[in-house]
Scaffold this active site. Structure first.
Site, PDB file in Angstrom:
ATOM      1  N   TRP A   1       0.835  -1.212   0.000  1.00 22.14           N
ATOM      2  CA  TRP A   1       0.000   0.000   0.000  1.00 22.14           C
ATOM      3  C   TRP A   1       0.862   1.251   0.000  1.00 22.14           C
ATOM      4  O   TRP A   1       0.394   2.326  -0.344  1.00 22.14           O
ATOM      5  CB  TRP A   1      -0.969   0.003   1.204  1.00 22.14           C
TER       6      TRP A   1
ATOM      7  N   SER B   1     -10.757  13.167  -4.956  1.00 22.87           N
ATOM      8  CA  SER B   1     -11.990  13.090  -4.186  1.00 22.87           C
ATOM      9  C   SER B   1     -11.791  13.632  -2.773  1.00 22.87           C
ATOM     10  O   SER B   1     -12.575  14.449  -2.286  1.00 22.87           O
ATOM     11  CB  SER B   1     -12.458  11.628  -4.146  1.00 22.87           C
ATOM     12  N   SER B   2     -10.716  13.193  -2.104  1.00 27.73           N
ATOM     13  CA  SER B   2     -10.488  13.621  -0.719  1.00 27.73           C
ATOM     14  C   SER B   2     -10.230  15.113  -0.645  1.00 27.73           C
ATOM     15  O   SER B   2     -10.709  15.794   0.272  1.00 27.73           O
ATOM     16  CB  SER B   2      -9.294  12.884  -0.118  1.00 27.73           C
TER      17      SER B   2
ATOM     18  N   GLU C   1      -1.676  10.764   7.355  1.00 23.71           N
ATOM     19  CA  GLU C   1      -2.772   9.897   6.919  1.00 23.71           C
ATOM     20  C   GLU C   1      -3.273   9.018   8.068  1.00 23.71           C
ATOM     21  O   GLU C   1      -4.473   8.766   8.199  1.00 23.71           O
ATOM     22  CB  GLU C   1      -2.313   9.042   5.736  1.00 23.71           C
TER      23      GLU C   1
ATOM     24  N   TYR D   1      -3.476   9.841  11.098  1.00 26.05           N
ATOM     25  CA  TYR D   1      -4.390  10.662  11.909  1.00 26.05           C
ATOM     26  C   TYR D   1      -5.647  11.005  11.130  1.00 26.05           C
ATOM     27  O   TYR D   1      -6.712  11.197  11.717  1.00 26.05           O
ATOM     28  CB  TYR D   1      -3.661  11.912  12.423  1.00 26.05           C
TER      29      TYR D   1
ATOM     30  N   HIS E   1       9.077   5.813  10.207  1.00 25.35           N
ATOM     31  CA  HIS E   1       8.828   4.659   9.350  1.00 25.35           C
ATOM     32  C   HIS E   1      10.110   4.223   8.640  1.00 25.35           C
ATOM     33  O   HIS E   1      10.087   3.279   7.867  1.00 25.35           O
ATOM     34  CB  HIS E   1       7.760   4.997   8.302  1.00 25.35           C
TER      35      HIS E   1
ATOM     36  N   THR F   1      -2.042  12.223  22.613  1.00 27.55           N
ATOM     37  CA  THR F   1      -2.884  11.052  22.399  1.00 27.55           C
ATOM     38  C   THR F   1      -3.255  10.426  23.739  1.00 27.55           C
ATOM     39  O   THR F   1      -4.410  10.066  23.979  1.00 27.55           O
ATOM     40  CB  THR F   1      -2.156  10.030  21.507  1.00 27.55           C
TER      41      THR F   1
ATOM     42  N   ARG G   1       6.777  -9.619   7.703  1.00 30.01           N
ATOM     43  CA  ARG G   1       5.549  -9.225   7.008  1.00 30.01           C
ATOM     44  C   ARG G   1       5.619  -9.645   5.548  1.00 30.01           C
ATOM     45  O   ARG G   1       6.706  -9.807   5.003  1.00 30.01           O
ATOM     46  CB  ARG G   1       5.415  -7.703   6.994  1.00 30.01           C
TER      47      ARG G   1
HETATM   48 CU   LIG Z   1       3.845   7.062  11.508  1.00 33.07          CU
END
Ligand SMILES: [Cu+2]
Lengths: 623, 225
Positions: A146, A176-177, A262, A264, A310, A335, A457
């Protein structure tokens, strides 16, 4: 909580509520934010089934060592499309369903600022979703993950059309977004009822507001990353060509500058929904409302400064690793504040354990677990052990399934009577909840262990004897149990559809404006413009009687009777969306042998058609 | 083309009954601003991120091209011995930058003419369009001469990032020119009135934004070696 029944005032001659338009054409031409919200909801649920089915095939394949249900290549397509579908075609549009349905109702508006643009956003989403999903039937679905890391996704390593569908599909969905975000920002800034200043805004609207800013600031970055990839693939540019001196990390930086906000974008709407659900069923105002607002803004702001967590394993060096470790730990504070505020909201409240409340409480618990494993990754040293293992898969499923999806289901059960006038059955709802809760933990908790035992993964199969068998079997059983939970939910929806619509304006005794009008609301929403004097107008001492605009048995007048001008239904947004999607989709032909000319001609033809219909749209009046 | 009104897509703030509340303004908004004004600012904010990403990539890739031609210095191909001049032509681009800046001035005067009903709006709109088209002409000349000198979008990192960045900007100018042509058509058809100030204002905001982006590109790409 039932509202006080008033003496029936139903006139024999006039219908109790104005007739709703029906038929497929009425849905294609609708510009009503509530109907568009409903379209978003059902389309996203459809894609939830698609993405869920992909997950079930994945879990079947991984159930035991060395299974051969699917090929390695099909497995790549499945996990890529599972992630892409759940992020872009399920969670974001499910949130958009609530933005559409709730924002105008919560701020006391007749519709969104640009009703036709709103229809356009939906149709671009629906058509883009079909475009990116359909190729799986030809084994041409995207297969680069993804996150689509370049250079892996450049023509040198991924020569087939699979990645082209992904690149073009995400560009379509991004439009669209973005269009929706401009619309909601304007709506929230400019269409609040008198008296609703920013600090009286319902918390769901607040979180949605933050999310729209994340969308307009984060999506252009992935747009640029995708344009580079598209140009590399179609026109031979060198953005991701290492042999030409390109930076192998350019894509990763651009993608994650988008990708972390993204996260969030996916979770904050669910936080907003739960912040409506928990106070209602605790009969207590949200604890620390201003802190909840500020922490939401702070999360959004800090969300742009943590992307490289990441990328701890790519060798950025100790200084960059340390900075991004620290910012990541920092973002845990606002958070964590939210978690404490939710617990404090429930503390000492008169709690009613409805299905919505159960999903809400579960979000607090499950998101906390996902958050804690997230804190583990924030340490670059620990992350090197966990990255690309099933531990990370466990982490983000606790956050996105235990967080976003559970929050959205809390919202679905809470707002279903408002949207449809019908209740979902509470017994079935609780079955759904408990099956889901058990299944979710059965699926994802064991992944922590298989991950720590070294299971990577994205592998399509594995050998026995590495200690992974039990955990994979548990995860696979859990996944099918989740499917069973969804079947209960769909049965519940179907069952309620066959019940009479009996929901009063405020079935749960909730405090905000959307509960003052009939369920479901008439097309114009508010017959009387509400005057807002507090954060929870329906919980004010005298507010409730004054604010509720509809009581059981009241006739609902039509917009004409009230002289409320309504926007005209029009198919133009749909047509423009169709031409635009076709225009971008035609680019695919540039990569098909001997079809390049056709592709160029089709793109130009659709572009002209789009501009023509766009002019026709802009030059025709709204009302 | 029905140009009676260029009606953008904006709804009412609320649905108060006209008969029940006669004082009700149908287009009342929280800030007193038109919806489109807020939307275009949000749009411009989003566009900033688009150009920041494009410009950053250009700067990251600056000096990283493995082969020439280069933007600011000569390059000799070690295989063929062929020499390539520095690609960027600062004098020509300075002229095109001046043209684009002047178009912003003309845009301000066009807006002014509409608001003050001077009747000169069409001339200033036409001037803006011609200057914008002139800028695009310079860009077309620039692109073709670069290709002639041996730099295409495929040649090296400089070519890829330069043509993509300035091409995206040029596409924005093109959209702006089309938008202004639409306004000119409306003006010729029925005359822009002070009530139309807003729709001119929206195009002006966009036009000035595209202009400001060019100043950033001109400084960061052309002037700083
Ligand atoms: Cu992150």
């Amino acid at each position: 909580m039932a509202t006080i029944a008033m003496p029936g005032r139903v006139e024999a001659a006039a219908p109790a509520r104005p007739a709703e338009p029906t038929g497929v054409w009425s849905w294609i031409t609708t510009v009503d934010h509530k109907r568009i919200g409903t379209l978003y909801l059902f389309t996203a649920l459809f894609f939830f089934v698609v993405g869920g089915t992909e997950a079930l095939v994945i879990r079947l394949q991984l159930m035991k060592p060395n299974m051969g249900i699917v090929s390695a290549d099909m497995y790549n397509q499945l996990f890529t499309m599972h992630g892409t579908t759940m992020v872009f075609l399920v969670i974001m549009p499910l949130s958009a369903a609530f933005f559409n349905y709730l924002i105008p109702l919560q701020i006391g508006a007749r519709d969104v600022a640009f009703p036709r643009l709103n229809a356009f956003s939906y149709w671009v989403y629906a058509l883009g979703g079909v475009f990116i999903t359909a190729p799986i039937f030809l084994s041409l679905a995207p297969n680069g993950g993804w996150f689509g890391y370049a250079p892996l996704t450049t023509t040198a390593y991924s020569p087939t059309l699979n990645i082209d569908f992904w690149v073009i599909g995400l560009q379509i969905l991004g439009i669209s977004s973005l269009a929706a975000a401009f619309n909601f920002i304007t709506t929230i800034i400019n269409m609040r009822a008198p008296g609703m200043h920013l600090m009286r805004m319902p918390i769901f609207t607040w979180m949605s507001f933050v999310v729209q800013f994340l969308v307009i600031l984060a999506f252009p970055v992935i747009t640029v990353a995708l344009v580079f990839l598209l140009f590399d693939r179609f026109f031979g540019t060198n953005f991701y060509t290492i042999a030409a001196g390109a930076d192998p990390l350019l894509w990763q930086h651009l993608f994650w500058i988008f990708g972390h906000p993204e996260v969030y974008i996916l979770i904050l709407p669910a936080f907003g929904l739960v912040s409506e659900v928990l106070p209602t069923y605790s009969r207590k105002p949200l604890f620390g409302y201003p802190v909840m607002v500020y922490s939401g803004i702070l999360i959004g702001f800090l969300g742009f400064g943590v992307w490289a967590h990441h990328m701890f394993s790519v060798g950025m060096g100790p200084i960059a690793d340390s900075i991004f470790s620290l910012t990541t730990m920092l973002i845990a504070i606002p958070t964590g504040v939210k978690i404490l505020n939710w617990i404090s909201t429930m503390w000492g409240g008169q709690i009613r354990f409805t299905t919505a409340m159960l999903f809400g409480i579960a979000l607090v618990a499950l998101f906390t677990m996902g958050g804690i494993s997230g804190i583990m990754h924030s340490s670059a040293a620990a992350d090197l052990q966990q990255t690309d293992s099933y531990f990370v898969v466990a982490h983000f499923h606790y956050v996105l399934f235990g967080g976003a999806i559970f929050g959205i289901f809390a919202g679905v059960y809470h707002y279903f009577p408002k949207m449809t006038g019908r209740f979902l059955d509470e017994t079935l709802g609780k079955w759904h909840f408990w099956v889901f809760f058990v299944a979710m933990n059965l699926t994802f908790f064991p992944m922590h262990f298989s991950g720590l035992l070294g299971m990577p993964r994205r592998i399509y199969t594995y050998d026995a004897g590495q200690g992974w068998e039990l955990f994979n079997m548990m995860a696979s059983l859990g996944a099918f149990l989740q499917g069973a939970g969804m079947l209960i939910f769909f049965y519940n929806m179907w069952r309620s559809y066959r019940q009479p619509a009996t929901a009063p304006a405020d079935p749960w005794g909730a405090p905000t404006l959307e509960w003052t009008i009939p369920s479901p609301p008439p097309d114009y929403n508010f017959a009387k413009l509400p005057q807002v004097t507090s954060r929870y107008p329906l919980w004010d001492e005298k507010g409730r009687e004054a604010m509720i605009q509809h009581r059981a048995g009241d006739r609902i007048p039509s917009a004409e009777e009230l002289h409320i001008p309504m926007p005209k239904s029009t198919a133009k947004p749909f047509v423009v969306a169709l031409f635009m999607t076709c225009m971008l989709a035609s680019l695919i032909f540039l990569h098909v042998e001997g079809m390049a000319t056709v592709g160029i001609l089709a793109t130009i033809a659709f572009a002209l058609a789009m501009v023509g219909t766009l002019y026709s749209w802009l030059l025709s009046p709204l009302e | 083309m029905t140009t009676a009104t260029l009606t953008a897509d904006h709804g009412h703030t609320h649905g108060a009954g006209g008969a029940a509340t006669p004082e009700h303004q149908p287009h009342h908004t929280t800030l007193g601003l038109d919806h489109r004004k807020i939307a275009i600012w949000a749009f411009i904010g989003s566009e900033c991120m688009l150009f920041i990403s494009l410009i950053s990539t250009y700067l990251i890739y600056k000096g990283k091209s493995l082969v020439g031609p280069y933007p600011h210095e000569k390059w000799t191909d070690p295989n063929t011995g062929e020499t390539f001049n520095a690609i960027l032509n600062i004098p020509v681009t300075s002229a095109s930058t001046f043209v684009l800046l002047m178009s912003s001035l003309a845009m301000v005067l066009a807006h002014n003419a509409v608001i003050n009903r001077t009747g000169k709006a069409k001339w200033w709109l036409l001037t803006t369009i011609l200057l914008g088209t002139g800028f695009l002409g310079f860009q077309a000349y620039e692109f073709t001469s670069f290709v002639h000198e041996g730099l295409t979008i495929k040649t090296n990192l400089f070519g890829s990032s330069f043509f993509t960045l300035t091409g995206f900007h040029g596409a924005h100018v093109t959209v702006g020119v089309l938008w202004l042509c639409t306004l000119l058509a409306i003006d010729l058809k029925r005359g822009l009135k002070p009530e139309d100030g807003l729709i001119v204002d929206l195009s002006a905001l966009y036009w000035h934004f595209v202009d400001v982006v060019w100043i950033a590109i001109f400084t960061l790409v052309y002037l700083i070696p």
